[in-house]
Design a protein around this motif. Structure first.
Motif, PDB file in Angstrom:
ATOM      1  N   UNK A 150       0.642  -1.378  -0.199  1.00 34.05           N
ATOM      2  CA  UNK A 150      -0.146  -0.243  -0.079  1.00 34.05           C
ATOM      3  C   UNK A 150       0.888   1.126   0.088  1.00 34.05           C
ATOM      4  N   UNK A 151       0.430   2.254  -0.853  1.00 37.45           N
ATOM      5  CA  UNK A 151       1.039   3.816  -0.541  1.00 37.45           C
ATOM      6  C   UNK A 151       0.671   3.615   1.008  1.00 37.45           C
ATOM      7  N   UNK A 152       2.054   5.393   1.020  1.00 35.52           N
ATOM      8  CA  UNK A 152       2.127   5.988   2.449  1.00 35.52           C
ATOM      9  C   UNK A 152       0.072   5.571   3.517  1.00 35.52           C
ATOM     10  N   UNK A 153       0.297   6.138   3.957  1.00 39.76           N
ATOM     11  CA  UNK A 153      -0.783   6.808   4.825  1.00 39.76           C
ATOM     12  C   UNK A 153      -0.685   7.777   5.371  1.00 39.76           C
ATOM     13  N   UNK A 154      -1.741   9.102   4.420  1.00 38.01           N
ATOM     14  CA  UNK A 154      -1.555  10.710   4.626  1.00 38.01           C
ATOM     15  C   UNK A 154      -2.201  10.552   6.234  1.00 38.01           C
ATOM     16  N   UNK A 155      -2.164  11.639   6.757  1.00 36.20           N
ATOM     17  CA  UNK A 155      -2.619  11.932   8.303  1.00 36.20           C
ATOM     18  C   UNK A 155      -2.120  13.169   8.519  1.00 36.20           C
ATOM     19  N   UNK A 156      -2.977  13.900   9.193  1.00 36.12           N
ATOM     20  CA  UNK A 156      -3.550  14.788   9.468  1.00 36.12           C
ATOM     21  C   UNK A 156      -3.274  15.211  10.668  1.00 36.12           C
ATOM     22  N   UNK A 157      -2.028  16.446  11.326  1.00 36.31           N
ATOM     23  CA  UNK A 157      -2.515  16.807  13.066  1.00 36.31           C
ATOM     24  C   UNK A 157      -3.410  18.321  13.465  1.00 36.31           C
ATOM     25  N   UNK A 158      -4.548  18.541  14.864  1.00 33.12           N
ATOM     26  CA  UNK A 158      -4.558  19.167  14.956  1.00 33.12           C
ATOM     27  C   UNK A 158      -5.101  19.010  15.473  1.00 33.12           C
ATOM     28  N   UNK A 159      -3.864  20.146  16.517  1.00 31.17           N
ATOM     29  CA  UNK A 159      -3.907  20.582  18.380  1.00 31.17           C
ATOM     30  C   UNK A 159      -3.118  21.998  17.666  1.00 31.17           C
ATOM     31  N   UNK A 160      -4.034  22.908  19.058  1.00 26.71           N
ATOM     32  CA  UNK A 160      -4.137  24.007  19.853  1.00 26.71           C
ATOM     33  C   UNK A 160      -2.944  24.615  19.369  1.00 26.71           C
ATOM     34  N   UNK A 161      -1.725  23.676  20.498  1.00 25.64           N
ATOM     35  CA  UNK A 161      -0.231  24.115  20.541  1.00 25.64           C
ATOM     36  C   UNK A 161       0.541  23.910  19.589  1.00 25.64           C
ATOM     37  N   UNK A 162       2.051  24.938  19.224  1.00 25.81           N
ATOM     38  CA  UNK A 162       2.796  24.166  18.149  1.00 25.81           C
ATOM     39  C   UNK A 162       3.884  22.805  18.526  1.00 25.81           C
ATOM     40  N   UNK A 163       4.228  23.018  19.700  1.00 26.13           N
ATOM     41  CA  UNK A 163       5.114  22.802  20.398  1.00 26.13           C
ATOM     42  C   UNK A 163       4.354  20.639  20.309  1.00 26.13           C
ATOM     43  N   UNK A 164       3.018  20.350  20.710  1.00 27.83           N
ATOM     44  CA  UNK A 164       2.483  19.557  21.365  1.00 27.83           C
ATOM     45  C   UNK A 164       2.149  18.926  19.230  1.00 27.83           C
ATOM     46  N   UNK A 165       1.844  19.654  18.023  1.00 28.88           N
ATOM     47  CA  UNK A 165       2.367  19.755  17.095  1.00 28.88           C
ATOM     48  C   UNK A 165       3.421  18.671  16.441  1.00 28.88           C
ATOM     49  N   UNK A 166       4.661  19.247  17.120  1.00 26.82           N
ATOM     50  CA  UNK A 166       5.887  19.496  16.460  1.00 26.82           C
ATOM     51  C   UNK A 166       6.400  18.389  17.473  1.00 26.82           C
ATOM     52  N   UNK A 167       6.120  17.852  18.777  1.00 27.48           N
ATOM     53  CA  UNK A 167       6.482  16.561  19.180  1.00 27.48           C
ATOM     54  C   UNK A 167       5.894  14.983  18.457  1.00 27.48           C
ATOM     55  N   UNK A 168       4.208  15.834  18.017  1.00 29.57           N
ATOM     56  CA  UNK A 168       3.718  14.467  17.420  1.00 29.57           C
ATOM     57  C   UNK A 168       4.364  13.467  16.134  1.00 29.57           C
TER      58      UNK A 168
END
Length: 247
Positions: free
Chosen positions: A1-19
């Motif tokens: 299968x091709x790559x699984x696409x994902x979106x991250x939704x979080x109001x804190x940029x530090x949490x987004x970058x860490x995830x």
């Protein structure tokens, strides 16, 4: 299968970058195609383009994660909720989430949740692939006067001329053949009715007959096949059947 696409939704940029860093390290087959700090922006994007997987924070200003989902007209992706509060777990599963992970995110918890999501996504892709294959096979086989019959073991390809009678039975379908054998299909009879035309005739909501195999019509409401079997014909179809036989 091709790559699984994902979106991250979080109001804190530090949490987004860490995830994002964890996903990149632990799951090279997952591509984070977008991130959002504002839930309003995420809603706009998800209404137009949906990924395979969404990592969704619950506690966000103005619109929380649960409310965000209710504003979407369709949800065609898997959801992993990300939250600092364990009490949200029950509500998360009411929203049909695959799983949830607690902040700060432990690698083992993330791996468990993502693997659950990947299994569902891969199975869905396989089912879609199988559906497309069946559609192509059905078109090809029908054009060559063969009946495609999905069964528990696989797919049977039976020449039209070998089919006597198709019978719906408790959501399944029995295909009765000239050699007195029967094949049971996982398709319901409605699917066969939709793909078959002449020389097949739907004489009852649960029965389709091969017109060339009909030997007589009985006034009490039956057609008799060449093997002697009697198949009911409903009043709705009786006139059409007689007209076809007398042309």
């Amino acid at each position: 299968m091709s790559k699984i696409t994902a979106i991250v939704i979080d109001d804190e940029i530090a949490n987004i970058k860490g995830l994002q860093q964890k996903i990149s390290k632990l799951f090279p087959d997952i591509e984070v195609v977008n991130t959002f700090q504002k839930p309003e922006d995420a809603i706009v994007e998800l209404q137009k383009n949906q990924p395979d997987l969404v990592f969704l924070d619950i506690e966000m200003p103005r619109i929380n994660g649960f409310d965000l989902l209710t504003k979407l007209t369709k949800i065609n992706f898997q959801i992993i909720f990300v939250t600092a509060y364990n009490e949200y777990a029950i509500e998360a599963f009411k929203q049909n989430a695959v799983d949830y992970v607690l902040k700060p995110i432990a690698n083992n918890d993330l791996i468990t949740a993502v693997n659950k999501a990947k299994d569902i996504i891969n199975q869905k892709a396989q089912n879609e692939s199988n559906t497309k294959l069946l559609s192509l096979l059905t078109e090809h086989v029908t054009n060559n006067n063969k009946l495609l019959i999905p069964t528990i073991k696989g797919i049977s390809f039976i020449p039209y001329n070998e089919v006597l009678h198709i019978e719906g039975y408790e959501g399944y379908t029995k295909i009765h053949l000239l050699n007195n054998t029967t094949i049971t299909s996982s398709y319901n009879i409605g699917k066969f009715a939709n793909i078959l035309d002449n020389p097949f005739f739907k004489c009852h909501k649960s029965h389709i007959v091969h017109l060339d195999k009909v030997r007589s019509f009985e006034n009490e409401g039956y057609v008799v096949l060449e093997n002697g079997n009697r198949v009911p014909i409903s009043k709705t179809y009786k006139k059409t059947f007689i007209d076809l036989q007398t042309r």
